[in-house]
Scaffold this active site. Structure first.
Site, PDB file in Angstrom:
ATOM      1  N   TYR A   1       0.853  -1.201   0.000  1.00 38.62           N
ATOM      2  CA  TYR A   1       0.000   0.000   0.000  1.00 38.62           C
ATOM      3  C   TYR A   1       0.885   1.247   0.000  1.00 38.62           C
ATOM      4  O   TYR A   1       0.591   2.236  -0.665  1.00 38.62           O
ATOM      5  CB  TYR A   1      -0.919  -0.018   1.231  1.00 38.62           C
ATOM      6  CG  TYR A   1      -1.926  -1.145   1.205  1.00 38.62           C
ATOM      7  CD1 TYR A   1      -3.069  -1.057   0.415  1.00 38.62           C
ATOM      8  CD2 TYR A   1      -1.733  -2.299   1.954  1.00 38.62           C
ATOM      9  CE1 TYR A   1      -4.002  -2.100   0.386  1.00 38.62           C
ATOM     10  CE2 TYR A   1      -2.646  -3.339   1.937  1.00 38.62           C
ATOM     11  CZ  TYR A   1      -3.775  -3.234   1.151  1.00 38.62           C
ATOM     12  OH  TYR A   1      -4.671  -4.261   1.110  1.00 38.62           O
TER      13      TYR A   1
ATOM     14  N   ASN B   1     -12.641  -0.864  -4.424  1.00 38.79           N
ATOM     15  CA  ASN B   1     -12.443  -1.081  -5.858  1.00 38.79           C
ATOM     16  C   ASN B   1     -13.705  -1.723  -6.453  1.00 38.79           C
ATOM     17  O   ASN B   1     -14.084  -2.828  -6.067  1.00 38.79           O
ATOM     18  CB  ASN B   1     -11.221  -2.007  -6.022  1.00 38.79           C
ATOM     19  CG  ASN B   1     -10.999  -2.437  -7.459  1.00 38.79           C
ATOM     20  OD1 ASN B   1     -11.605  -1.897  -8.376  1.00 38.79           O
ATOM     21  ND2 ASN B   1     -10.123  -3.422  -7.626  1.00 38.79           N
TER      22      ASN B   1
ATOM     23  N   GLU C   1      -1.485 -16.857  -9.478  1.00 43.03           N
ATOM     24  CA  GLU C   1      -0.564 -16.075 -10.302  1.00 43.03           C
ATOM     25  C   GLU C   1       0.890 -16.460 -10.056  1.00 43.03           C
ATOM     26  O   GLU C   1       1.762 -16.154 -10.872  1.00 43.03           O
ATOM     27  CB  GLU C   1      -0.785 -14.576 -10.045  1.00 43.03           C
ATOM     28  CG  GLU C   1      -2.179 -14.125 -10.467  1.00 43.03           C
ATOM     29  CD  GLU C   1      -2.381 -12.613 -10.339  1.00 43.03           C
ATOM     30  OE1 GLU C   1      -1.414 -11.904 -10.026  1.00 43.03           O
ATOM     31  OE2 GLU C   1      -3.518 -12.177 -10.577  1.00 43.03           O
TER      32      GLU C   1
ATOM     33  N   CYS D   1      -6.527  -5.379  -7.259  1.00 38.53           N
ATOM     34  CA  CYS D   1      -6.199  -4.908  -5.916  1.00 38.53           C
ATOM     35  C   CYS D   1      -5.658  -6.047  -5.044  1.00 38.53           C
ATOM     36  O   CYS D   1      -5.051  -5.790  -4.013  1.00 38.53           O
ATOM     37  CB  CYS D   1      -7.408  -4.248  -5.261  1.00 38.53           C
ATOM     38  SG  CYS D   1      -8.856  -5.299  -5.201  1.00 38.53           S
ATOM     39  N   HIS D   2      -5.861  -7.302  -5.499  1.00 33.05           N
ATOM     40  CA  HIS D   2      -5.309  -8.416  -4.706  1.00 33.05           C
ATOM     41  C   HIS D   2      -3.779  -8.427  -4.763  1.00 33.05           C
ATOM     42  O   HIS D   2      -3.143  -9.104  -3.967  1.00 33.05           O
ATOM     43  CB  HIS D   2      -5.860  -9.755  -5.211  1.00 33.05           C
ATOM     44  CG  HIS D   2      -5.549 -10.050  -6.649  1.00 33.05           C
ATOM     45  ND1 HIS D   2      -6.316  -9.556  -7.696  1.00 33.05           N
ATOM     46  CD2 HIS D   2      -4.546 -10.746  -7.231  1.00 33.05           C
ATOM     47  CE1 HIS D   2      -5.807  -9.974  -8.842  1.00 33.05           C
ATOM     48  NE2 HIS D   2      -4.731 -10.687  -8.598  1.00 33.05           N
TER      49      HIS D   2
END
Lengths: 160, 207
Positions: free
Chosen positions: B147, B170, B205, B178-179
């Site tokens: 952040y 979001n 991912e 945003c993850h």
């Protein structure tokens, strides 16, 4: 304002039954479609106070339009490209709908709005014009006639 | 003898056929603000909504107010996409076509076959929060930012909390990733879809 989708989910079936009571079987889908298209067009600013009564009021006018059009055009001009389903699936013949079709127009409208759409007589009088008492009377007469026609229908079956 | 009214009310209504035609004619007339559908995913059922400009909202299964938020943000003429695919292919710039593309890309993403989304985004917000969620699109697949780093990258290093808040709100998670934003200490932080969903996406991912 809530999504228009909610109106379809909550009132879509009632509007279809009202159209089914007011126009010939082959025009029911068109009447429903014209009703909801007109509602969608108008659904921009301000939630209708009573969505059910608002939609039935639109259906009332669209069904009247269909009757006027049919009266003016004795030969129906059908455009097969106008619908997604050019051949609507055949409706099962239902003696109760046929009995409804034999009622006077006023009685048919009141029966549809009161019993198929669950509107109050005050709202029905608002759509039809005239007084609440007249609407109530047409509703009672309509139900009496409907039951009479139905008991004749079923007596024939029972006698076999 | 049964009540005649009950007999009339029991006749089935061909609502699916009617809805499909309303969708088609409404879109042709340009009077549909947005369309939505529910899609199955490894994270549970997701809510997906699109305008003709792009994807406008993704909601997790517990977010039952998602259709109301779409109506608030883009206008009340919001329709649910019919469950049957349309007979005619929708026009390319119609909400239904955008929704269809978004669905396909999302399925490809969960299958590990897509690393970036091509479907356009319709972002209905302004100000710093819009800057934050727009910047999310710059964090690549498999990458992570804190952040704090994101706040600094936006030229506002003191705005860590505001960045966190923007991420939490979001409107289009996964498409705007945003993850991929985590805490400076390496823990993963909060996620509107729940901590398990964030873990799932980061591990997907990393695979």
């Amino acid at each position: 304002m809530e999504p228009f989708e909610n109106l379809i989910q909550i009132h879509g079936e009632a509007v279809w039954r009202v159209c089914r009571a007011l126009v010939p079987p082959n025009d029911v889908d068109d009447a429903w479609q014209e009703t909801f298209l007109a509602a969608l067009r108008a659904y921009r600013t301000g939630r209708p106070v009573n969505p059910r009564a608002w939609l039935i009021g639109i259906a009332h006018n669209k069904c009247a339009d269909i009757h006027r059009r049919r009266y003016r055009e004795p030969i129906a001009i059908t455009d097969p490209g106008a619908h997604l389903d050019p051949v609507p699936p055949p409706q099962e013949p239902n003696p109760v709908w046929e009995a409804v079709a034999r009622l006077s127009q006023k009685q048919r409208q009141v029966i549809a709005y009161r019993y198929l759409a669950d509107l109050a007589y005050r709202q029905i009088a608002g759509i039809l014009g005239g007084t609440e008492a007249a609407a109530r009377r047409a509703g009672a007469d309509g139900m009496k006639n409907l039951r009479a026609m139905m008991s004749l229908e079923f007596m024939e079956v029972e006698e076999e | 003898m049964n009540d005649p009214i009950e007999i009339l009310k029991n006749e089935p209504v061909p609502l699916e056929r009617l809805r499909q035609r309303l969708m088609s004619e409404g879109q042709a007339e340009g009077i549909v603000d947005a369309v939505y559908c529910h899609v199955d995913s490894p994270l549970g059922e997701l809510f997906l909504a699109a305008t003709r400009l792009g994807v406008v909202r993704l909601g997790f299964s517990h977010e039952t107010d998602a259709p109301d938020l779409v109506a608030r943000d883009v206008g009340p003429r919001v329709l649910e996409a019919p469950s049957r695919p349309a007979v005619h292919t929708p026009a390319p710039d119609s909400p239904l076509a955008v929704l269809g593309n978004a669905r396909i890309e999302l399925a490809e993403y969960f299958a590990g076959m897509r690393r970036a989304f091509d479907v356009p985004i319709d972002l209905r917000m302004t100000g710093f929060r819009a800057e934050v969620v727009t910047a999310l699109a710059g964090i690549e697949y498999g990458q992570r930012r804190s952040y704090k780093e994101l706040a600094a990258a936006l030229g506002n290093p003191g705005a860590t909390r505001a960045v966190g808040s923007a991420c939490a709100n979001n409107p289009i998670p996964i498409f705007l990733p945003c993850h991929r934003v985590v805490r400076s200490d390496g823990t993963w932080g909060n996620y509107r879809g729940g901590p398990d969903a964030k873990t799932y996406l980061l591990e997907l991912e990393a695979a």
